[in-house]
Design an enzyme around this catalytic site. Structure first.
Site, PDB file in Angstrom:
ATOM      1  N   LEU A   1       0.376  -1.127  -0.401  1.00  0.00           N
ATOM      2  CA  LEU A   1       0.262   0.223   0.000  1.00  0.00           C
ATOM      3  C   LEU A   1       0.407   1.468   0.114  1.00  0.00           C
ATOM      4  CD1 LEU A   1      -2.973  -0.477   2.253  1.00  0.00           C
ATOM      5  CD2 LEU A   1      -2.913  -0.650   0.001  1.00  0.00           C
TER       6      LEU A   1
ATOM      7  N   CYS B   1       8.485  -9.526 -13.361  1.00  0.00           N
ATOM      8  CA  CYS B   1       7.070 -10.615 -13.491  1.00  0.00           C
ATOM      9  C   CYS B   1       5.771  -9.944 -13.790  1.00  0.00           C
ATOM     10  CB  CYS B   1       7.433 -11.203 -11.545  1.00  0.00           C
ATOM     11  SG  CYS B   1       8.608 -12.204 -12.306  1.00  0.00           S
TER      12      CYS B   1
HETATM   13  N1  LIG Z   1      12.552 -13.131 -11.412  1.00  0.00           N
HETATM   14  C1  LIG Z   1      11.769 -13.247 -10.640  1.00  0.00           C
HETATM   15  O1  LIG Z   1      11.982 -12.409  -9.556  1.00  0.00           O
HETATM   16  C2  LIG Z   1      10.382 -14.554 -10.399  1.00  0.00           C
HETATM   17  C3  LIG Z   1       9.856 -14.592  -9.633  1.00  0.00           C
HETATM   18  C4  LIG Z   1       8.978 -15.681  -9.946  1.00  0.00           C
HETATM   19  C5  LIG Z   1       9.029 -16.426 -10.502  1.00  0.00           C
HETATM   20  N2  LIG Z   1       9.342 -15.868 -11.676  1.00  0.00           N
HETATM   21  C6  LIG Z   1       8.998 -17.080 -12.881  1.00  0.00           C
HETATM   22  O2  LIG Z   1      10.422 -17.919 -13.276  1.00  0.00           O
HETATM   23  C7  LIG Z   1      10.844 -17.692 -14.474  1.00  0.00           C
HETATM   24  C8  LIG Z   1      12.357 -17.862 -14.762  1.00  0.00           C
HETATM   25  O3  LIG Z   1      12.109 -16.118 -13.922  1.00  0.00           O
HETATM   26  P1  LIG Z   1      13.769 -15.597 -14.503  1.00  0.00           P
HETATM   27  O4  LIG Z   1      14.188 -14.119 -13.862  1.00  0.00           O
HETATM   28  O5  LIG Z   1      14.257 -16.648 -13.701  1.00  0.00           O
HETATM   29  O6  LIG Z   1      14.376 -15.706 -15.899  1.00  0.00           O
HETATM   30  P2  LIG Z   1      15.357 -15.408 -15.902  1.00  0.00           P
HETATM   31  O7  LIG Z   1      15.733 -14.827 -17.606  1.00  0.00           O
HETATM   32  O8  LIG Z   1      17.011 -14.366 -15.431  1.00  0.00           O
HETATM   33  O9  LIG Z   1      16.350 -16.959 -16.483  1.00  0.00           O
HETATM   34  C9  LIG Z   1      16.023 -17.527 -17.636  1.00  0.00           C
HETATM   35  C10 LIG Z   1      17.280 -17.938 -18.047  1.00  0.00           C
HETATM   36  O10 LIG Z   1      17.206 -19.555 -18.656  1.00  0.00           O
HETATM   37  C11 LIG Z   1      18.459 -19.964 -19.492  1.00  0.00           C
HETATM   38  N3  LIG Z   1      17.047 -20.359 -20.444  1.00  0.00           N
HETATM   39  C12 LIG Z   1      16.966 -20.339 -21.361  1.00  0.00           C
HETATM   40  N4  LIG Z   1      16.095 -21.557 -21.826  1.00  0.00           N
HETATM   41  C13 LIG Z   1      16.490 -22.226 -22.180  1.00  0.00           C
HETATM   42  C14 LIG Z   1      16.689 -23.292 -22.220  1.00  0.00           C
HETATM   43  N5  LIG Z   1      16.234 -23.908 -23.383  1.00  0.00           N
HETATM   44  N6  LIG Z   1      17.388 -24.798 -22.098  1.00  0.00           N
HETATM   45  C15 LIG Z   1      18.051 -23.679 -20.374  1.00  0.00           C
HETATM   46  N7  LIG Z   1      17.978 -22.933 -20.529  1.00  0.00           N
HETATM   47  C16 LIG Z   1      17.549 -21.610 -21.003  1.00  0.00           C
HETATM   48  C17 LIG Z   1      18.759 -18.269 -20.135  1.00  0.00           C
HETATM   49  O11 LIG Z   1      19.906 -18.273 -20.481  1.00  0.00           O
HETATM   50  C18 LIG Z   1      18.070 -17.592 -18.765  1.00  0.00           C
HETATM   51  O12 LIG Z   1      19.198 -18.049 -18.216  1.00  0.00           O
HETATM   52  C19 LIG Z   1       9.846 -16.688 -15.091  1.00  0.00           C
HETATM   53  O13 LIG Z   1       8.527 -17.474 -15.736  1.00  0.00           O
HETATM   54  C20 LIG Z   1       8.949 -15.921 -14.434  1.00  0.00           C
HETATM   55  O14 LIG Z   1       8.095 -15.550 -14.455  1.00  0.00           O
HETATM   56  C21 LIG Z   1      10.432 -14.712 -11.549  1.00  0.00           C
END
Ligand SMILES: NC(=O)c1ccc[n+]([C@@H]2O[C@H](COP(=O)([O-])OP(=O)(O)OC[C@H]3O[C@@H](n4cnc5c(N)ncnc54)[C@H](O)[C@@H]3O)[C@@H](O)[C@H]2O)c1
Length: 428
Positions: free
Chosen positions: A248, A258
């Protein structure tokens, strides 16, 4: 247990590190070989307090390893977490390209039956689609678990070890039980449900938090018209235990990797199913408008901003992260550049990421003092401790004209009144 992580980004690296820390043997895989090499050399590819130590301790203890060889990663274990990115695609639809690629790699390379745990945020129904996609190629049995992630960048380690709940969605009691066992050492309450409900819990949670932010920002605007103080209003509301004090805080809107994409994705999913999420459409609109509020105040104050010198304090979408994805600062810098403003930006850790976005179009500073020197206006965008605690006397001393637009209400009005600073904040 032996566990493989596919996707070693913000969520994947934290997941790998916490699972190793609670006693599992974890291998993290990523397609980005530079990232894997960097981690092997004892560094991490982004800023997250406490993560470097956690990763390196578990590498030393031989519980955490890294590879960019898919076969090596997959032959290692029967438990595979998928943590690849699921960015926003066209019209708010989720881009599942990385997830499908990961699923295809898994399908081609597994050598035994596996349990796949999707931690990435994925549209409702995706776990089922991934199971069918893998089973169409692989002869091995697949069980799916949706285990959405709720960590916040900047406090990811704390959020992981002290989470409010772990959500486990599955059609397989055995697979759900296994994920419960994996996480048991954390001692965090576990809620088990079906796949679709787990997927929707993640989206609904983020959408609800975003709603709280847009709600309070709209009330902040009303406060400015009515002469009320948003901080008192929010405090008074939050004292009601049915409402609670969190999320808030009025400001210049939410950003990050996200909230914006998850709100848009849920709207899109609903539309695909013939439903309209009217509240969330409004949440999105209010947030877009909110990101322009400080610049509008500056335009109102100055008339034209052309050729004026401005300091931007903070670029990351929130403190304690170098993540600038969808940061309100990006929109603000772009609009100010269009208006012809000469910008110097300060951020403790996000400058390198900002350079990739803005190149030489703005100046960068490694200190707040340098950014403020001779500026005609300053914008507080991210409430890093260094920025929040920066003495007001310095604005007076360093700026050509001490005119401060505070998008995070860092200073109390009483404190500001003791200085010769023209001060504009949100909802006060
Ligand atoms: N960042 C956050 O705060 C957060 C919080 C909750 C949920 N999420 C969710 O988690 C997921 C990941 O988010 P993130 O922030 O960690 O993303 P990010 O971009 O930091 O990391 C994703 C990783 O996946 C790798 N990648 C892509 N394709 C691949 C493949 N085929 N094989 C292996 N590695 C591969 C990329 O190189 C990268 O290192 C998303 O769905 C996001 O919405 C993120």
């Amino acid at each position: 247990m032996k566990i493989t992580i596919v996707g070693t980004g913000h969520v994947g690296l934290v997941t790998g590190a916490y699972l190793a820390e609670i006693g599992h043997e974890v291998t993290c895989y990523d397609i980005d070989s530079d990232k894997i090499e960097l981690i092997k050399r004892g560094k991490i590819p982004f800023f997250e307090p406490g993560l470097l130590e956690l990763v390196n301790n578990n590498i030393e203890n031989d519980r955490l390893s890294f590879t960019n060889n898919i076969l090596e990663a997959l032959t290692y274990s029967e438990i595979i977490y998928i943590t690849v990115g699921t960015p926003m695609g066209l019209n708010g639809k989720v881009n599942l390209h990385y997830l499908y690629d990961a699923a295809d790699q898994i399908a081609k390379n597994i050598t035994q039956k596996v349990i796949i745990i999707i931690k990435s945020t994925v549209p409702i129904g995706t776990n089922r689609i991934i199971k069918e996609r893998i089973e169409a190629v692989s002869k091995f049995e697949i069980e799916m678990v949706s285990n959405p992630e709720f960590l916040r960048e900047g406090s990811a380690i704390h959020d992981t070890f002290f989470a409010d709940r772990i959500v486990i969605g599955s059609e397989s009691k055995k697979a759900a039980k296994l994920v419960e066992e994996i996480n048991k050492p954390l001692g965090i309450p576990i809620f088990k449900t079906d796949l679709q409900s787990a997927e929707l819990i993640k989206y609904s949670s983020n959408a609800f938090l975003a709603t709280k932010i847009s709600f309070i920002n709209e009330i902040a605007e009303l406060c400015e018209s009515l002469g009320a103080n948003i901080e008192d209003v929010a405090h008074g509301m939050g004292l009601d235990s049915r409402i609670g004090p969190h999320f808030l805080r009025a400001g210049i809107g939410y950003g990050g990797s996200c909230f914006p994409k998850d709100v848009s994705a849920l709207i899109h999913t609903a539309t695909e199913h013939g439903a309209e999420l009217k509240i969330l459409k409004a949440v999105n609109l209010v947030n877009q408008k909110q990101q322009d509020v400080l610049v509008e105040k500056a335009m109102h104050r100055f008339g034209s901003l052309n050729n004026r010198k401005a300091a931007i304090l903070g670029l990351s979408f929130k403190p304690n992260t170098d993540d600038i994805r969808e940061s309100p600062a990006l929109r603000m810098v772009s609009v100010l550049l269009e208006e012809g403003v000469n910008i110097t930006a300060f951020d403790p850790v996000s400058i390198e990421n900002a350079k990739k976005q803005f190149g030489d179009n703005i100046n960068y500073s490694s200190s707040i003092e340098d950014a403020l020197l001779n500026a005609e206006m300053a914008f507080i965008v991210t409430d890093w401790d260094d920025i929040k605690n920066f003495p007001l006397s310095q604005y007076e001393k360093l700026m050509k004209t001490p005119i401060l637009f505070d998008g995070r209400n860092c200073y109390s009005l009483e404190e500001v009144s003791r200085f010769s600073i023209e001060y504009f904040s949100i909802g006060r």
